[in-house]
Design a protein around this motif. Structure first.
Motif, PDB file in Angstrom:
ATOM      1  N   ILE A  69       0.834  -1.361  -0.224  1.00  0.00           N
ATOM      2  CA  ILE A  69      -0.021   0.224   0.043  1.00  0.00           C
ATOM      3  C   ILE A  69       1.165   0.789  -0.594  1.00  0.00           C
ATOM      4  O   ILE A  69       1.815   1.493   1.092  1.00  0.00           O
ATOM      5  CB  ILE A  69      -0.977   0.245   1.373  1.00  0.00           C
ATOM      6  CG1 ILE A  69      -2.137  -1.208   1.678  1.00  0.00           C
ATOM      7  CG2 ILE A  69      -1.668   1.467   1.051  1.00  0.00           C
ATOM      8  CD1 ILE A  69      -2.544  -1.108   2.777  1.00  0.00           C
ATOM      9  N   GLY A 116       0.966   5.574   0.093  1.00  0.00           N
ATOM     10  CA  GLY A 116      -0.063   6.403   0.218  1.00  0.00           C
ATOM     11  C   GLY A 116       1.020   7.793   1.690  1.00  0.00           C
ATOM     12  O   GLY A 116       1.768   7.475   1.983  1.00  0.00           O
ATOM     13  N   ARG A 174      -3.422   7.761   3.963  1.00  0.00           N
ATOM     14  CA  ARG A 174      -4.917   7.675   3.235  1.00  0.00           C
ATOM     15  C   ARG A 174      -3.742   7.481   2.212  1.00  0.00           C
ATOM     16  O   ARG A 174      -2.939   7.973   1.491  1.00  0.00           O
ATOM     17  CB  ARG A 174      -4.970   9.276   2.938  1.00  0.00           C
ATOM     18  CG  ARG A 174      -5.875  10.319   2.238  1.00  0.00           C
ATOM     19  CD  ARG A 174      -6.680   9.462   2.425  1.00  0.00           C
ATOM     20  NE  ARG A 174      -7.367   9.888   4.088  1.00  0.00           N
ATOM     21  CZ  ARG A 174      -8.576  10.101   4.440  1.00  0.00           C
ATOM     22  NH1 ARG A 174      -9.382   9.261   3.296  1.00  0.00           N
ATOM     23  NH2 ARG A 174      -8.713  10.948   5.838  1.00  0.00           N
ATOM     24  N   SER A 175      -4.599   6.635   1.256  1.00  0.00           N
ATOM     25  CA  SER A 175      -4.219   5.662   0.235  1.00  0.00           C
ATOM     26  C   SER A 175      -5.183   5.742  -0.845  1.00  0.00           C
ATOM     27  O   SER A 175      -5.853   5.222  -0.386  1.00  0.00           O
ATOM     28  CB  SER A 175      -3.821   4.679   0.394  1.00  0.00           C
ATOM     29  OG  SER A 175      -3.589   3.655  -0.222  1.00  0.00           O
ATOM     30  N   LYS A 176      -4.865   6.137  -2.372  1.00  0.00           N
ATOM     31  CA  LYS A 176      -6.259   6.737  -2.813  1.00  0.00           C
ATOM     32  C   LYS A 176      -7.153   7.065  -2.594  1.00  0.00           C
ATOM     33  O   LYS A 176      -8.458   6.455  -3.003  1.00  0.00           O
ATOM     34  CB  LYS A 176      -6.476   5.297  -3.644  1.00  0.00           C
ATOM     35  CG  LYS A 176      -4.802   4.530  -4.579  1.00  0.00           C
ATOM     36  CD  LYS A 176      -5.614   3.119  -4.995  1.00  0.00           C
ATOM     37  CE  LYS A 176      -3.934   3.392  -5.815  1.00  0.00           C
ATOM     38  NZ  LYS A 176      -4.196   1.428  -6.323  1.00  0.00           N
ATOM     39  N   GLY A 177      -7.661   7.849  -1.424  1.00  0.00           N
ATOM     40  CA  GLY A 177      -9.149   8.615  -1.214  1.00  0.00           C
ATOM     41  C   GLY A 177      -9.284   7.521   0.498  1.00  0.00           C
ATOM     42  O   GLY A 177      -9.964   8.461   0.750  1.00  0.00           O
ATOM     43  N   ASP A 178      -8.461   6.773   0.590  1.00  0.00           N
ATOM     44  CA  ASP A 178      -9.065   5.571   1.541  1.00  0.00           C
ATOM     45  C   ASP A 178      -8.505   5.291   2.616  1.00  0.00           C
ATOM     46  O   ASP A 178      -7.347   6.550   2.563  1.00  0.00           O
ATOM     47  CB  ASP A 178      -9.162   4.520   1.255  1.00  0.00           C
ATOM     48  CG  ASP A 178     -10.112   3.660   0.417  1.00  0.00           C
ATOM     49  OD1 ASP A 178     -10.819   4.709  -0.121  1.00  0.00           O
ATOM     50  OD2 ASP A 178     -10.231   2.658  -0.467  1.00  0.00           O
ATOM     51  N   ARG A 179      -8.723   5.899   3.958  1.00  0.00           N
ATOM     52  CA  ARG A 179      -7.691   5.889   5.107  1.00  0.00           C
ATOM     53  C   ARG A 179      -8.141   4.344   5.488  1.00  0.00           C
ATOM     54  O   ARG A 179      -8.398   3.620   5.487  1.00  0.00           O
ATOM     55  CB  ARG A 179      -9.092   6.439   6.333  1.00  0.00           C
ATOM     56  CG  ARG A 179      -8.347   6.956   7.199  1.00  0.00           C
ATOM     57  CD  ARG A 179      -9.213   7.343   8.134  1.00  0.00           C
ATOM     58  NE  ARG A 179      -8.945   8.265   9.158  1.00  0.00           N
ATOM     59  CZ  ARG A 179      -8.127   7.337  10.719  1.00  0.00           C
ATOM     60  NH1 ARG A 179      -9.115   5.946  10.373  1.00  0.00           N
ATOM     61  NH2 ARG A 179      -7.882   7.549  11.698  1.00  0.00           N
ATOM     62  N   VAL A 180      -6.225   3.845   5.454  1.00  0.00           N
ATOM     63  CA  VAL A 180      -5.842   2.731   5.709  1.00  0.00           C
ATOM     64  C   VAL A 180      -5.321   2.372   7.298  1.00  0.00           C
ATOM     65  O   VAL A 180      -4.881   3.005   7.813  1.00  0.00           O
ATOM     66  CB  VAL A 180      -4.977   2.100   5.128  1.00  0.00           C
ATOM     67  CG1 VAL A 180      -4.725   0.665   5.200  1.00  0.00           C
ATOM     68  CG2 VAL A 180      -5.680   2.220   3.269  1.00  0.00           C
TER      69      VAL A 180
END
Ligand code: BTN
Length: 250
Positions: free
Chosen positions: A215, A217, A231-237
């Motif tokens: 991943i 981000g 924050r990866s491609k808009g997602d909060r991981v």
């Protein structure tokens, strides 16, 4: 083996051991903060079953704790250890070190110390924890294996002179006890904020290697239990230390 008492804990000094983690465990039920130090380890171990190179000149030690705290706060024990090492390095040398989440200490781009926390869990509670700390203290760089030299450093190399080992150890233990008291008292957010202030990767782009994925981000935050928020491609991981195989700046 030599034992030295301080006001609240004992420190055992050994010459050569397999691993201070095992030596500490073999001591059986000792007082909290009892510390085992070795001049050299023949089977020093790191995270994920890796070997930890432990020649003379380094500071290799294990602190025995009885946290009685939930296992979900396990990452905080590594983080307060990193914080204590960073503080001790600054106090003893004036050098600025950084925390590489979750359990490494770096000077610049190179690792100078690592932490391994092994715990016994009863139900959801950590009944005992062995906090193993390895600091490349008074080691000439060319005493490290060649394959480590481009990613590891030593305080002797960075500071240019030897550091008193016992003084350094006491500085780490002093900082650790302070942070551990805050941890036990539940002042977790305060500790997380202090860690965030010392983390190299806050606000930077990283790649995180998991078992079956990578991943990439922006490092946005640390959760109160010590998990990393990306924050990866808009997602909060949200990632816990146990999920991570490798983490690197992009
Ligand atoms: C890591 O970075 O992978 C963690 C390294 C932890 C090394 C220390 S040295 C003292 C204690 N005894 C061990 O065998 N390991 C830890």
């Amino acid at each position: 083996m030599k034992g030295a008492g301080t006001s609240s804990s004992k420190i055992y000094f050994y010459d050569v051991v397999d691993s201070t983690q095992d030596t500490a465990r073999k001591l059986g039920p000792v007082e909290e903060f009892t510390t085992v130090v070795a001049r050299e380890q023949t089977k020093g171990r790191g995270r994920s079953g890796r070997q930890w190179c432990s020649p003379p000149g380094g500071l290799w030690f294990t602190i025995v704790l009885y946290p009685g705290t939930p296992i979900r706060t396990h990452a905080l024990l590594s983080l307060i250890s990193s914080l204590s090492i960073v503080d001790a390095i600054e106090y003893m040398t004036g050098l600025r070190a950084h925390i590489k989440w979750p359990n490494d200490v770096y000077i610049g781009e190179k690792k100078v110390a690592g932490i391994l926390v092994e715990s016994d869990v009863v139900g959801e509670i950590m009944s005992k924890a062995l906090v193993g700390i390895g600091v490349n203290l008074n080691i000439p760089l060319d005493s490290l294996p060649e394959e480590l030299r481009d990613r590891a450093t030593t305080l002797l190399e960075e500071y240019g002179r030897k550091i008193d080992e016992r003084e350094f150890l006491l500085a780490v233990l002093r900082e650790f006890k302070k942070h551990y008291e805050d941890y036990r008292a539940g002042h977790h957010q305060q500790l997380i904020d202090a860690v965030k202030g010392r983390m190299i990767m806050m606000g930077k782009i990283v790649s995180v290697y998991l078992d079956d994925a990578v991943i990439t981000g922006l490092v946005e935050d640390l959760e109160i239990n010590g998990s990393l928020v990306i924050r990866s491609k808009g997602d909060r991981v949200v990632l816990s230390p146990a999920q991570i195989k490798k983490l690197e700046l992009v």
